[in-house]
Structures are given as C-alpha cells and as structure tokens.
Design an enzyme around this catalytic site. Structure first.
Site, short mmCIF file in Angstrom:
data_model
loop_
_atom_site.label_atom_id
_atom_site.label_comp_id
_atom_site.label_asym_id
_atom_site.label_seq_id
_atom_site.Cartn_x
_atom_site.Cartn_y
_atom_site.Cartn_z
N ARG A 34 -6.91 0.87 -6.02
CA ARG A 34 -5.60 0.38 -6.47
C ARG A 34 -5.61 -0.02 -7.95
NH1 ARG A 34 -2.76 -4.92 -5.24
NH2 ARG A 34 -0.51 -4.54 -5.10
N ILE A 60 4.39 -2.86 -8.06
CA ILE A 60 3.56 -2.12 -7.10
C ILE A 60 3.63 -2.94 -5.82
CG2 ILE A 60 1.44 -3.30 -7.88
CD1 ILE A 60 -0.15 -0.78 -7.25
N SER A 61 3.85 -2.28 -4.69
CA SER A 61 4.06 -2.99 -3.44
C SER A 61 2.79 -3.71 -2.99
CB SER A 61 4.49 -2.02 -2.34
OG SER A 61 5.58 -1.25 -2.77
N GLN A 62 3.00 -4.69 -2.10
CA GLN A 62 1.88 -5.40 -1.47
C GLN A 62 1.10 -4.41 -0.60
OE1 GLN A 62 3.47 -8.72 0.63
NE2 GLN A 62 1.50 -9.33 1.49
N PRO A 63 -0.22 -4.36 -0.73
CA PRO A 63 -1.01 -3.39 0.03
C PRO A 63 -0.75 -3.40 1.54
CG PRO A 63 -2.38 -4.42 -1.63
CD PRO A 63 -1.06 -5.13 -1.69
#
Ligand code: SAH
Length: 213
Positions: A34, A60-63
């Site tokens: 990431r 960037i989205s939360q994993p």
C-alpha cells in the site's frame, strides 16, 4: 522480526478481525504494498487500517473497507472488472490480483497519472486507467462481470447498472455525501436486479464531469 514484517502482520490481523476472511482477498492484500500508493509522511503509515489523504483532496480508502468491498464483489479469475474512482490506484491493484482484467476510471487526470506510475512500479499489466467521468461507465468495454464504485452516489448510476452482465455483481456506496452511506450489493439476474444492503460506510461523493487537475 523487522518493523516492516511486524507492521504487515498486524495489518493482516486487523483485516481479519474486521471480517476480511476470504483467503484470496487476504493474499492479494498481503502481496500489494500500500506504501507505493502513498506519498511523503503518509507512506510510512501505509499499514495502519486508516483512510489517508492523497492528491486532489481525495483519500485512499481504509484497508479493511477495501477488503470487505473486494470480498463482497466475489471476483472470479476470468472476470472483467470496472472500478469507478481510481484515486490512488490501491483498490484497482488489489482487484488486478483476482481478476483477468481491470478497467479503472477517475475524474482527476493527476491521480490517473500517479496511479499508472504505481501500477508500473509493481509490474501490474492487467489494469487500464482512464481519465473520465465514471458515472457513465465505460461503454466501449461493457458489459462487465463486476463493477466497484468507490465514491458515494445518491442512487446506483443507471449507466453502470446497464453495463452489468447477467450474473454480474456491482458494489456501490449509496447515500448523501455528508452523511453515513450504505454499501449496497446489486446482482443482475435474468429477470432483474437484486439489492442487498451490506454495511454503513463513508466515501467522498461521486462528482459529475472532470476535475481541475
Ligand atoms: N479507490 C480509491 C479511493 C477512492 S476515493 C483508492 O483505492 O485509492 C474516490 C475517488 O473517486 C476520488 O479520487 C474521486 O476523484 C473519484 N471520483 C469521484 N467522482 C467520480 C466520477 N464521476 N468519475 C470518476 N471518478 C470519480
């Protein structure tokens, strides 16, 4: 154990504890770094289960959300997938590990440029990124087996529903942009569309037209 290996183990543990249990999804998330999709001080926080800022005022989205959305999409190895909202490119990279071909569309030219560079760095060759308003889908490549929308719409966009193959699945956050939205899974059958509400989420809004940069 090195810091990196320990951070990565904690990352995978956090994903599992939040419900990401699909083996193929976890493997994909283990293999894609990431940090390649983040800049400066944020790259060091790549393995935290947090959304983080990227260029053009986006995130960037939360994993764990990436994992849960990918899991809900139930991607198969022969699938042609469309993602709307490339952002950093991280979600597209995860999809590229599970699908035959990924098309991803983003309204900010600069984000598309940076995402392409990240795909090159990682040697990912089955992703094509376009600068376009993704709410119209990608007519030239339709129909799609899977469609993932990573920006919130008030309703699932009609053109995207129309570009979903019979048997296909679309996952989309639905609701007002300044409120908590619902993640919806839409399945197209021979006779119509089935809707299932999955969980509350929070995404930036799906915006019409191209971005400034
Ligand atoms: N999937 C991304 C995170 C998405 S953030 C990742 O993995 O990093 C949502 C993105 O959707 C933002 O970059 C925003 O610019 C983009 N977006 C919003 N409306 C859009 C539209 N109509 N067409 C294409 N992209 C859009």
């Amino acid at each position: 154990m090195t810091m990196d290996a320990e951070a990565k183990m904690q990352f995978l543990f956090a994903l599992r504890s939040k419900g990401v249990t699909d083996k193929r999804v976890l493997e994909a998330m283990e293999s894609i770094d990431r940090g390649v999709f983040l800049r400066g001080i944020f790259a060091r926080r790549a393995y935290e289960d947090m959304p983080l800022p990227i260029a053009c005022g986006q995130t960037i989205s939360q994993p764990s959300v990436v994992g849960l959305m990918t899991q809900a999409l139930d991607v198969q190895p022969r699938d042609k997938v469309l993602e709307v909202g490339t952002g950093s490119g991280y979600q597209a990279a995860i999809l590229s590990q599970l699908a035959r071909r990924v098309y991803t569309v983003e309204r900010h030219r600069r984000l598309v440029r940076e995402a392409r560079a990240a795909f090159d760095t990682l040697g990912l060759t089955n992703i094509t990124a376009f600068t376009a308003d993704g709410s119209h889908g990608l007519e030239e490549q339709a129909p799609f087996d899977r469609i993932l929308v990573t920006a919130a719409a008030e309703d699932p966009p009609g053109p995207l529903l129309a570009q979903l193959r019979v048997g296909g699945i679309m996952v989309v956050p639905v609701g007002q942009s300044d409120a908590v939205q619902s993640l919806i899974k839409v399945t197209r059958s021979e006779t119509g569309l089935d809707y299932v509400e999955l969980r509350p989420v929070r995404f930036v809004p799906l915006v019409e037209g191209l971005g400034q940069e």
